[in-house]
Scaffold this active site. Structure first.
Site, PDB file in Angstrom:
ATOM      1  N   HIS A  28     179.564  52.399  89.070  1.00  0.00           N
ATOM      2  CA  HIS A  28     179.029  51.453  87.977  1.00  0.00           C
ATOM      3  C   HIS A  28     180.217  50.736  87.315  1.00  0.00           C
ATOM      4  O   HIS A  28     180.343  49.459  87.432  1.00  0.00           O
ATOM      5  CB  HIS A  28     178.372  52.069  86.853  1.00  0.00           C
ATOM      6  CG  HIS A  28     178.075  51.175  85.905  1.00  0.00           C
ATOM      7  ND1 HIS A  28     177.200  50.306  85.858  1.00  0.00           N
ATOM      8  CD2 HIS A  28     178.418  51.734  84.398  1.00  0.00           C
ATOM      9  CE1 HIS A  28     177.221  49.727  84.541  1.00  0.00           C
ATOM     10  NE2 HIS A  28     178.033  50.615  83.747  1.00  0.00           N
ATOM     11  N   HIS A  52     184.979  50.917  80.296  1.00  0.00           N
ATOM     12  CA  HIS A  52     184.167  50.584  79.253  1.00  0.00           C
ATOM     13  C   HIS A  52     183.315  51.722  78.772  1.00  0.00           C
ATOM     14  O   HIS A  52     182.809  52.053  77.733  1.00  0.00           O
ATOM     15  CB  HIS A  52     183.393  49.505  79.483  1.00  0.00           C
ATOM     16  CG  HIS A  52     182.155  49.629  80.483  1.00  0.00           C
ATOM     17  ND1 HIS A  52     182.076  49.918  81.980  1.00  0.00           N
ATOM     18  CD2 HIS A  52     180.801  50.039  80.453  1.00  0.00           C
ATOM     19  CE1 HIS A  52     181.195  50.194  82.546  1.00  0.00           C
ATOM     20  NE2 HIS A  52     180.241  50.303  81.691  1.00  0.00           N
ATOM     21  N   ASP A  53     183.018  52.784  80.004  1.00  0.00           N
ATOM     22  CA  ASP A  53     182.450  54.064  79.313  1.00  0.00           C
ATOM     23  C   ASP A  53     182.978  55.102  79.105  1.00  0.00           C
ATOM     24  O   ASP A  53     182.547  56.436  78.835  1.00  0.00           O
ATOM     25  CB  ASP A  53     181.281  53.964  80.555  1.00  0.00           C
ATOM     26  CG  ASP A  53     180.036  53.380  80.403  1.00  0.00           C
ATOM     27  OD1 ASP A  53     179.733  52.930  79.325  1.00  0.00           O
ATOM     28  OD2 ASP A  53     179.444  53.057  81.444  1.00  0.00           O
ATOM     29  N   GLU A  56     182.695  56.643  75.839  1.00  0.00           N
ATOM     30  CA  GLU A  56     181.219  57.058  75.499  1.00  0.00           C
ATOM     31  C   GLU A  56     180.858  58.208  76.165  1.00  0.00           C
ATOM     32  O   GLU A  56     180.454  59.405  75.522  1.00  0.00           O
ATOM     33  CB  GLU A  56     180.308  55.842  75.738  1.00  0.00           C
ATOM     34  CG  GLU A  56     179.196  55.788  75.031  1.00  0.00           C
ATOM     35  CD  GLU A  56     178.305  54.511  75.360  1.00  0.00           C
ATOM     36  OE1 GLU A  56     177.432  54.589  76.270  1.00  0.00           O
ATOM     37  OE2 GLU A  56     178.668  53.598  74.776  1.00  0.00           O
ATOM     38  N   ASP A  57     181.378  58.180  77.325  1.00  0.00           N
ATOM     39  CA  ASP A  57     180.836  59.250  78.422  1.00  0.00           C
ATOM     40  C   ASP A  57     181.823  60.408  78.956  1.00  0.00           C
ATOM     41  O   ASP A  57     181.293  61.312  79.585  1.00  0.00           O
ATOM     42  CB  ASP A  57     180.168  58.806  79.508  1.00  0.00           C
ATOM     43  CG  ASP A  57     179.036  57.873  79.010  1.00  0.00           C
ATOM     44  OD1 ASP A  57     178.491  58.111  78.263  1.00  0.00           O
ATOM     45  OD2 ASP A  57     178.702  57.033  79.876  1.00  0.00           O
ATOM     46  N   ASP A 113     178.456  44.751  82.118  1.00  0.00           N
ATOM     47  CA  ASP A 113     177.827  46.238  82.426  1.00  0.00           C
ATOM     48  C   ASP A 113     176.346  46.075  82.231  1.00  0.00           C
ATOM     49  O   ASP A 113     175.483  47.008  83.248  1.00  0.00           O
ATOM     50  CB  ASP A 113     178.137  46.815  80.869  1.00  0.00           C
ATOM     51  CG  ASP A 113     177.567  48.130  80.451  1.00  0.00           C
ATOM     52  OD1 ASP A 113     177.467  48.873  81.602  1.00  0.00           O
ATOM     53  OD2 ASP A 113     177.527  48.497  79.196  1.00  0.00           O
TER      54      ASP A 113
END
Length: 178
Positions: A28, A52-53, A56-57, A113
């Site tokens: 991704h 980008h993630d 958050e993750d 995204d």
């Protein structure tokens, strides 16, 4: 910087899989970076696409991103990150509201995204139909339609780009709206 961001993201997402699949999660961010790289040649924006993630993750901290990639990349990653302490609807409403006034480079990241997400969802939707929503925490198709169509509206500044057109087309295919 872009190669370092790719390696950093691969390590941060190691062992993670995409929701409802056996596809390694890193595909991704790789797709997002590829999409973004076709809209800008700014290495910090492309690096942020890979990353980008991670806030958050994963367990990666803002300090780690800033130390490795600088304040601007951190700022871009933070602009693309959600506050997981909020409800799904609150997070998504905040994202749409934020995007309406966000700078162009943040909109490019978001388009990359969300287009990657819509490509994945549309592929699965064409195969399994509404069962695709079962893999998400929020299982109501109409809620996803509200969010993804809100994203399209917030990204209207990018409507001259073919990736925006693809995004809207996929929203229509999956949700029958926009």
């Amino acid at each position: 910087m872009i190669r370092r961001a790719a390696a950093f993201a691969a390590k941060a997402h190691e062992g993670m899989m995409r929701k409802g699949s056996r596809i390694p999660y890193i595909y991704h961010p790789m797709e997002v970076a590829l999409i973004v790289a076709q809209m800008t040649d700014d290495p910090e924006v492309i690096a942020a696409a890979y990353l980008h993630d991670v806030l958050e993750d994963t367990s990666v901290t803002p300090e780690k991103i800033q130390g490795e990639f600088g304040a601007r990349v951190l700022s871009l990653v933070q602009a693309e990150s959600e506050d997981k302490s909020l409800t799904w609807r609150e997070r998504k409403a905040n994202t749409v509201a934020h995007l309406k006034r966000a700078p162009r480079e943040v909109k490019l990241l978001t388009l990359g995204d969300k287009l990657s997400n819509m490509r994945s969802t549309a592929r699965d939707y064409m195969v399994i139909g509404d069962a695709v929503w079962e893999r998400f925490n929020v299982k109501e198709k109409k809620m996803h339609a509200w969010y993804y169509c809100g994203i399209a509206d917030a990204l209207e500044e990018l409507s001259t780009h073919f990736y925006y057109d693809e995004y809207v087309l996929l929203c229509r295919k999956v949700f029958g709206v926009h």
